[in-house]
Design a protein around this motif. Structure first.
Motif, mmCIF file in Angstrom:
data_model
loop_
_atom_site.group_PDB
_atom_site.id
_atom_site.type_symbol
_atom_site.label_atom_id
_atom_site.label_comp_id
_atom_site.label_asym_id
_atom_site.label_seq_id
_atom_site.Cartn_x
_atom_site.Cartn_y
_atom_site.Cartn_z
ATOM 1 N N TYR A 125 26.840 -37.941 57.532
ATOM 2 C CA TYR A 125 25.443 -37.502 57.547
ATOM 3 C C TYR A 125 24.798 -37.528 58.934
ATOM 4 C CZ TYR A 125 25.803 -37.871 52.506
ATOM 5 O OH TYR A 125 26.199 -37.708 51.209
ATOM 6 N N ALA A 126 25.336 -38.311 59.842
ATOM 7 C CA ALA A 126 24.673 -38.463 61.143
ATOM 8 C C ALA A 126 25.694 -38.827 62.209
ATOM 9 C CB ALA A 126 23.599 -39.539 61.060
ATOM 10 N N THR A 127 25.388 -38.457 63.448
ATOM 11 C CA THR A 127 26.252 -38.864 64.546
ATOM 12 C C THR A 127 25.775 -40.206 65.109
ATOM 13 O OG1 THR A 127 24.897 -37.486 65.972
ATOM 14 C CG2 THR A 127 26.990 -36.556 65.228
ATOM 15 N N ARG A 128 24.500 -40.495 64.924
ATOM 16 C CA ARG A 128 23.910 -41.719 65.435
ATOM 17 C C ARG A 128 23.397 -42.524 64.260
ATOM 18 N NH1 ARG A 128 18.787 -41.607 69.403
ATOM 19 N NH2 ARG A 128 18.880 -43.850 69.643
ATOM 20 N N PHE A 129 23.976 -43.700 64.025
ATOM 21 C CA PHE A 129 23.529 -44.477 62.867
ATOM 22 C C PHE A 129 23.871 -45.948 63.064
ATOM 23 C CE2 PHE A 129 27.824 -42.935 61.877
ATOM 24 C CZ PHE A 129 28.473 -44.125 61.561
ATOM 25 N N HIS A 130 23.228 -46.774 62.248
ATOM 26 C CA HIS A 130 23.491 -48.208 62.221
ATOM 27 C C HIS A 130 23.797 -48.602 60.785
ATOM 28 C CE1 HIS A 130 21.838 -48.452 66.294
ATOM 29 N NE2 HIS A 130 20.975 -47.550 65.854
ATOM 30 N N ALA A 131 24.973 -49.140 60.550
ATOM 31 C CA ALA A 131 25.376 -49.613 59.225
ATOM 32 C C ALA A 131 24.931 -51.065 59.101
ATOM 33 C CB ALA A 131 26.886 -49.494 59.060
#
Lengths: 207, 161
Positions: A125-131
């Motif tokens: 869903y995104a190239t930039r994310f925080h899990a």
């Protein structure tokens, strides 16, 4: 959704008159509060996978950027994929500004959502994310309380895990303030609109 | 604040609608089983959401119309696709959270499309055997209270067609 600029200008003027303040918030489609939620002091562990130790993630955007916070779980078939694919569509339409939208996904089902599940899920869903994940449920709840979010994970009589969670997404600025809340169903058009309004505010120094 | 007011008004309007439906349906209970006609079904806009990597659940969305007053009572796909298939409804709980539950029967009015759409009803695929890939199709069979069935292909895509 897309209106000519002069119409938008007219709406701005009208709203300012009606509300009696200079805020542009009337053009936001999401929910705004008179006393916005403040979440910048909250933090939870961020997972990186590959055996890397988690480190604390703080719920505020970088300077000049926006942070979108979702609460959900990877085995969610309807609400989470709908919201996240709307988010992806909205970003695709934002052009260069999309690079300034960060995503934090807080799992409400941390026992099943390990880093090896969360990271591939979010990367679709995104190239930039925080899990973001903690198995300390009281810590998770203390952060959810700041967002007025609730969730539950229970196992029914047939052994199926049932998860409930608030479907709202939160847009946070660099001061850790929730500038708009995006209810489930606002859609890609609504998200795109609100991101544009908020970036206009940032670029005009009104944040 | 204004939006909240509208939402509350809409909710109240909905509740009134639901209450009205509930009371009128009681009078028709005895006649449903006697319908001699055979229903025909049309399905359009069927799609399945592409499954993110690692996802083991999937959802199929569509519009279905029956020529009779009827009810959607079940759904199935080949066990090559998913271990189990159910009709689910996404609900808003009293505390504002959203969750899902399996639903035994979704009422349908003759010649009025029933929408299975994100945030409402969906055909849920549990324990996918393999991820759903964009462009693939999933053959789905729906079962109705009238005894009829219909089978259609749902195309796998990122968003509604």
């Amino acid at each position: 959704m897309k209106k000519p600029l002069h119409v938008i200008a007219a709406i701005f003027t009208l709203s300012a008159l009606a509300i009696g303040c200079g805020s542009d918030q009337a053009t936001l489609q999401g929910i705004t509060r008179e006393s916005p939620l403040t979440v910048g002091s909250a933090s939870l562990p961020e997972e990186f996978g590959n055996g890397t130790q988690p480190s604390d993630f703080t719920f505020s955007a970088q300077e000049g950027e926006l942070l979108v916070v979702f609460f959900g779980y990877t085995m969610c078939p309807d609400i989470c994929p709908t919201s996240l694919s709307d988010f992806r569509s909205a970003l695709r339409r934002l052009g260069d500004r999309a690079d300034k939208v960060d995503l934090a996904f807080v799992t409400v089902d941390p026992e099943r959502d390990t880093a090896d599940k969360l990271i591939p899920f979010l990367s679709t869903y995104a190239t930039r994310f925080h899990a973001v994940r903690t198995t300390d449920f009281s810590l998770l709840k203390s952060v959810q309380d700041k967002f007025l979010v609730r969730s539950s994970v229970t196992t029914d009589e047939n052994g199926y895990v049932q998860v409930t969670h608030t479907g709202t997404a939160f847009v946070v600025d660099s001061n850790g303030v929730v500038v708009v809340e995006l209810p489930f169903g606002i859609g890609a058009d609504g998200m795109e609109n609100d991101f544009r309004v908020l970036f206009n505010n940032i670029e005009n120094g009104e944040q | 604040m204004k939006k909240l007011g509208i939402a509350i008004a809409a909710f109240s309007a909905l509740s009134i609608g639901i209450t009205a439906c509930g009371s009128s349906s009681e009078t028709t209970d005895t006649t449903v089983a006697a319908a001699p006609e055979t229903a025909t079904y049309t399905v359009d806009g069927a799609w399945a959401r592409v499954s993110p990597m690692e996802a083991t659940m999937g959802a199929v969305y569509l519009n279905v119309t029956s020529t009779l007053d009827d009810a959607l009572v079940g759904a199935s796909v080949s066990t090559d696709i998913a271990a189990m298939t159910q009709v689910h409804e996404t609900l808003m709980n009293a505390d504002g959270t959203m969750g899902m539950q399996e639903i035994a029967s979704v009422p349908m009015t003759a010649n009025t499309p029933l929408a299975l759409a994100p945030g409402g009803y969906h055909v849920m695929l549990l324990d996918l055997i393999a991820p759903l890939e964009i462009g693939a199709t999933v053959s789905v069979t729906l079962t109705f209270a009238s005894g009829g069935t219909t089978t259609f292909d749902a195309i796998v895509s990122e968003e509604a067609p």
